[in-house]
Scaffold this motif. Sequence first.
Motif, PDB file in Angstrom:
ATOM      1  N   VAL A  52      64.271 -33.737  13.690  1.00 41.01           N
ATOM      2  CA  VAL A  52      63.835 -33.186  12.421  1.00 41.01           C
ATOM      3  C   VAL A  52      62.731 -34.044  11.836  1.00 41.01           C
TER       4      VAL A  52
ATOM      5  N   SER B 261      60.368 -35.779   8.910  1.00 36.75           N
ATOM      6  CA  SER B 261      60.632 -36.297   7.577  1.00 36.75           C
ATOM      7  C   SER B 261      60.064 -35.303   6.577  1.00 36.75           C
TER       8      SER B 261
ATOM      9  N   THR C 261      70.114 -35.390   5.755  1.00 33.67           N
ATOM     10  CA  THR C 261      69.674 -36.141   6.939  1.00 33.67           C
ATOM     11  C   THR C 261      68.267 -35.728   7.339  1.00 33.67           C
ATOM     12  N   GLU C 262      67.958 -34.447   7.204  1.00 36.89           N
ATOM     13  CA  GLU C 262      66.614 -33.966   7.532  1.00 36.89           C
ATOM     14  C   GLU C 262      65.580 -34.565   6.585  1.00 36.89           C
ATOM     15  N   ARG C 263      65.877 -34.556   5.288  1.00 38.11           N
ATOM     16  CA  ARG C 263      64.928 -35.117   4.312  1.00 38.11           C
ATOM     17  C   ARG C 263      64.719 -36.614   4.516  1.00 38.11           C
TER      18      ARG C 263
ATOM     19  N   THR D 247      67.329 -38.232  13.102  1.00 38.64           N
ATOM     20  CA  THR D 247      67.339 -37.368  14.276  1.00 38.64           C
ATOM     21  C   THR D 247      68.718 -37.395  14.922  1.00 38.64           C
TER      22      THR D 247
END
Length: 195
Positions: free
Chosen positions: A14, A16, A160-162, A166
Amino acid sequence: MSSVSPESSIPSSVPSAVPDKPLPVVRLRVPTEEDAYAWHRVFDDPEVMEFHGGRSAEVSVYEELTARQRRHDAEHGFCFWTMLDENDEVIGFTGAQPWPLDDWGPAGEVEIGWRLGRAHWGRGYATAAARATLDRVRAKGLDHVVAMVHPDNTRSLAVTERLGMTLSRTYESRVSGMEVPCFRLELGASGPSGD
């Protein structure tokens, strides 16, 4: 528990992401004995506890948890801190701690995590507090952190994506048999919190 496979709901890598709106102001402090009651109050909600056993915990659970976090802070310089909003109201916790199990999950790693009272969801508090956590653990010399997230917990997956984490691997839950994803973030000199 759902039988959704991690592959269908969790990105393997993913980027940032930049939030659409400014993040709120949060303050973090080492939990006090009184915070056990505050954590109990803000987490006493079935929606909040959906991915944490599904039901509210007794105050004694939070008394033990806040005491353990004070020990972590004394030993490591980090813990699950009490999260306060701009009005100094306790709204949850965030922080880092050594993974507590030796026989399952990312043994030997430092895990970051967060839990937020229902009234404060969707306003950026978890992301703001998690970014502050990354700054603090980076300052303590950690070179990476992990986060274990229930595969159906879309709100935590979004955090976690923001953060730019990974997917590292999955662990099969001994209780449900579900594959639980473990995310990883390398903490370089300048990380995702350098807004």
